[in-house]
Motif scaffolding. Structure first.
Motif, PDB file in Angstrom:
ATOM      1  N   PRO A  90       6.709   0.823 -13.099  1.00 15.83           N
ATOM      2  CA  PRO A  90       7.821  -0.113 -12.806  1.00 15.83           C
ATOM      3  C   PRO A  90       8.692   0.280 -11.593  1.00 15.83           C
ATOM      4  N   GLY A  91       9.294  -0.646 -11.154  1.00 12.45           N
ATOM      5  CA  GLY A  91      10.336  -0.577 -10.002  1.00 12.45           C
ATOM      6  C   GLY A  91       9.947  -1.311  -8.891  1.00 12.45           C
ATOM      7  N   LEU A  92      10.881  -1.636  -8.040  1.00 15.14           N
ATOM      8  CA  LEU A  92      10.356  -2.419  -6.757  1.00 15.14           C
ATOM      9  C   LEU A  92       9.310  -1.772  -5.843  1.00 15.14           C
ATOM     10  N   PRO A  93       8.593  -2.427  -5.233  1.00 17.43           N
ATOM     11  CA  PRO A  93       7.458  -2.137  -4.646  1.00 17.43           C
ATOM     12  C   PRO A  93       7.755  -1.065  -3.400  1.00 17.43           C
ATOM     13  N   SER A  94       9.083  -1.206  -3.066  1.00 16.75           N
ATOM     14  CA  SER A  94       9.490  -0.181  -1.897  1.00 16.75           C
ATOM     15  C   SER A  94       9.909   1.008  -2.378  1.00 16.75           C
ATOM     16  N   ALA A  95      10.036   1.107  -3.597  1.00 18.04           N
ATOM     17  CA  ALA A  95      10.408   2.564  -4.176  1.00 18.04           C
ATOM     18  C   ALA A  95       9.773   3.580  -3.753  1.00 18.04           C
ATOM     19  N   ASP A  96      10.680   4.980  -3.766  1.00 18.08           N
ATOM     20  CA  ASP A  96       9.908   6.112  -3.131  1.00 18.08           C
ATOM     21  C   ASP A  96       8.892   6.522  -3.889  1.00 18.08           C
ATOM     22  N   HIS A  97       8.757   6.445  -5.496  1.00 20.32           N
ATOM     23  CA  HIS A  97       7.779   6.978  -6.243  1.00 20.32           C
ATOM     24  C   HIS A  97       6.343   6.181  -5.892  1.00 20.32           C
ATOM     25  N   GLU A  98       6.589   4.897  -5.629  1.00 17.12           N
ATOM     26  CA  GLU A  98       5.304   4.116  -5.335  1.00 17.12           C
ATOM     27  C   GLU A  98       4.829   4.561  -4.109  1.00 17.12           C
ATOM     28  N   LEU A  99       5.635   4.890  -3.016  1.00 18.25           N
ATOM     29  CA  LEU A  99       5.159   5.211  -1.571  1.00 18.25           C
ATOM     30  C   LEU A  99       4.360   6.450  -1.563  1.00 18.25           C
ATOM     31  N   THR A 100       4.970   7.588  -2.367  1.00 21.08           N
ATOM     32  CA  THR A 100       4.415   8.862  -2.563  1.00 21.08           C
ATOM     33  C   THR A 100       3.054   8.788  -3.215  1.00 21.08           C
ATOM     34  N   THR A 101       3.153   7.691  -4.219  1.00 26.87           N
ATOM     35  CA  THR A 101       1.722   7.490  -4.837  1.00 26.87           C
ATOM     36  C   THR A 101       0.539   7.171  -3.709  1.00 26.87           C
ATOM     37  N   LEU A 102       1.092   6.007  -3.139  1.00 25.04           N
ATOM     38  CA  LEU A 102      -0.095   5.436  -2.103  1.00 25.04           C
ATOM     39  C   LEU A 102      -0.349   6.674  -0.835  1.00 25.04           C
ATOM     40  N   ILE A 103       0.669   7.551  -0.658  1.00 20.68           N
ATOM     41  CA  ILE A 103       0.329   8.295   0.318  1.00 20.68           C
ATOM     42  C   ILE A 103      -0.633   9.575  -0.424  1.00 20.68           C
ATOM     43  N   GLU A 104      -0.633   9.910  -1.548  1.00 26.03           N
ATOM     44  CA  GLU A 104      -1.473  10.853  -2.218  1.00 26.03           C
ATOM     45  C   GLU A 104      -2.788   9.935  -2.028  1.00 26.03           C
ATOM     46  N   PHE A 105      -2.864   8.778  -2.619  1.00 29.13           N
ATOM     47  CA  PHE A 105      -4.156   8.213  -2.472  1.00 29.13           C
ATOM     48  C   PHE A 105      -4.969   8.173  -1.029  1.00 29.13           C
ATOM     49  N   GLU A 106      -4.009   7.983  -0.320  1.00 27.84           N
ATOM     50  CA  GLU A 106      -4.475   7.599   1.047  1.00 27.84           C
ATOM     51  C   GLU A 106      -4.733   8.734   1.820  1.00 27.84           C
ATOM     52  N   LYS A 107      -4.424  10.151   1.377  1.00 26.01           N
ATOM     53  CA  LYS A 107      -4.902  11.631   1.842  1.00 26.01           C
ATOM     54  C   LYS A 107      -6.156  11.671   1.229  1.00 26.01           C
ATOM     55  N   THR A 108      -6.398  11.308   0.122  1.00 27.95           N
ATOM     56  CA  THR A 108      -7.813  11.908  -0.482  1.00 27.95           C
ATOM     57  C   THR A 108      -8.710  10.632  -0.466  1.00 27.95           C
ATOM     58  N   ALA A 109      -8.490   9.466   0.096  1.00 24.61           N
ATOM     59  CA  ALA A 109      -9.667   8.359   0.051  1.00 24.61           C
ATOM     60  C   ALA A 109     -10.489   8.420   1.340  1.00 24.61           C
ATOM     61  N   SER A 110     -11.587   8.410   1.202  1.00 25.52           N
ATOM     62  CA  SER A 110     -12.513   8.424   2.347  1.00 25.52           C
ATOM     63  C   SER A 110     -12.564   6.829   2.821  1.00 25.52           C
ATOM     64  N   GLU A 111     -12.158   5.767   2.257  1.00 25.70           N
ATOM     65  CA  GLU A 111     -12.394   4.659   2.729  1.00 25.70           C
ATOM     66  C   GLU A 111     -11.229   3.804   1.932  1.00 25.70           C
ATOM     67  N   ILE A 112     -10.469   2.974   2.706  1.00 29.33           N
ATOM     68  CA  ILE A 112      -9.578   2.102   2.140  1.00 29.33           C
ATOM     69  C   ILE A 112      -9.508   0.681   2.884  1.00 29.33           C
ATOM     70  N   THR A 113      -9.659  -0.139   1.859  1.00 28.37           N
ATOM     71  CA  THR A 113      -9.728  -1.638   2.406  1.00 28.37           C
ATOM     72  C   THR A 113      -8.245  -2.264   1.814  1.00 28.37           C
ATOM     73  N   GLU A 114      -7.550  -2.877   2.833  1.00 29.87           N
ATOM     74  CA  GLU A 114      -6.330  -3.653   2.400  1.00 29.87           C
ATOM     75  C   GLU A 114      -6.744  -5.217   2.749  1.00 29.87           C
ATOM     76  N   VAL A 115      -6.444  -5.895   1.628  1.00 29.40           N
ATOM     77  CA  VAL A 115      -6.342  -7.444   2.063  1.00 29.40           C
ATOM     78  C   VAL A 115      -4.928  -7.790   1.746  1.00 29.40           C
ATOM     79  N   SER A 116      -4.446  -8.705   2.777  1.00 30.69           N
ATOM     80  CA  SER A 116      -3.101  -9.079   2.825  1.00 30.69           C
ATOM     81  C   SER A 116      -3.083 -10.855   3.268  1.00 30.69           C
TER      82      SER A 116
END
Length: 285
Positions: A90-116
């Motif tokens: 829950p919470g707006l997409p710009s919330a700090d907790h979501e950004l830190t979650t994304l950062i953790e997944f970005e640090k540990t991923a081998s490949e990231i694909t984003e569709v926008s």
């Protein structure tokens, strides 16, 4: 105490919080396990997210480390429901907790694909573009600048020696939507062109004149793939975020990604188009 999850999104984030707390207090895995009277391998599985740590277990770990009560309560609350396969945050997409979650997944991923369909990826955003995207009119200037700094700092993961490979599949619509105005948008597009030259980055444009319905029209998503864990899909909604982990769901997004790769322009043609749109924006000023 714990439950095996196979690395669900929330379990991985709780594990990362435990690992971060242990490292900040300069305590080794074996020493902490000794304090807790448990086998160190169990603690390692919790830190990796392979096993979901219960709120009670989190409380005991953080207490053993001497973490302040307010911080303990934050992580304990996060641990509730960590054994669930998917995670609605829950919470707006710009919330700090979501950004830190994304950062953790970005640090540990081998490949990231984003569709926008509509917005330039957070991993490629300039400060001014990020500020325009994240401004809601309800936050203080200090809070906004903190979030902008955190978001822009995410791109550093793409320069790491063993960082992830990043593919950005963007609809042409996003290139022509003047978020922040023509000057901000032109600068943003020039940055995308520059970053597309990085070895870890591939940018491909989905043309606006396709006469078919395709997966990108359903909305944006990020597919994280890991070397030793199952994929995670991140969906950003207006007032919440969803992290999907169930195999049937992540396979569907993998299939959608393959479809979009087949429809997108080549990387060279994509970069050429982005540069042309940037020039159009510059001529508007």
């Amino acid at each position: 105490m714990t439950r095996t999850t196979g690395g669900s999104p929330k379990a991985r984030i709780v594990g990362a919080e435990l690992r971060r707390a242990r490292e900040e207090h300069d305590v080794g895995v074996r020493e902490l396990a000794r304090r807790l009277g448990m086998d160190h391998s169990k603690l390692s599985r919790c830190e990796s997210g392979k096993t979901a740590a219960s709120p009670e277990f989190v409380a005991s770990v953080l207490a053993a480390l001497g973490v302040p009560e307010a911080e303990r309560e934050r992580v304990i609350e996060l641990a509730r429901g960590a054994d669930r396969t998917n995670w609605l945050s829950p919470g707006l997409p710009s919330a700090d907790h979501e950004l830190t979650t994304l950062i953790e997944f970005e640090k540990t991923a081998s490949e990231i694909t984003e569709v926008s369909p509509f917005v330039i990826s957070g991993l490629l955003q300039t400060s001014n573009y990020a500020r325009a995207v994240m401004t809601s009119g309800t936050e203080s200037p200090g809070d906004l600048e903190t979030r902008v700094t955190l978001r822009v700092g995410r791109r550093d993961v793409l320069t790491r020696k063993k960082g992830p490979r990043f593919t950005f599949l963007v609809m042409e619509t996003a290139l022509r939507t003047k978020i922040g105005g023509p000057v901000v948008m032109a600068d943003q597009l020039r940055q995308v062109v520059t970053m597309s030259e990085w070895p870890s980055v591939t940018v491909r444009v989905i043309p606006a004149d396709l006469n078919i319905w395709h997966p990108a029209l359903h909305g944006s998503y990020i597919l994280f793939e890991f070397p030793k864990a199952d994929p995670i899909v991140h969906l950003e909604q207006y007032a919440s975020a969803v992290f999907l982990h169930e195999r049937e769901q992540t396979d569907a997004y993998r299939s959608a990604t393959d479809t979009l790769r087949g429809l997108a322009m080549s990387p060279d043609d994509s970069v050429k188009l982005i540069a042309e749109v940037a020039e159009e924006m510059e001529n508007m000023t």
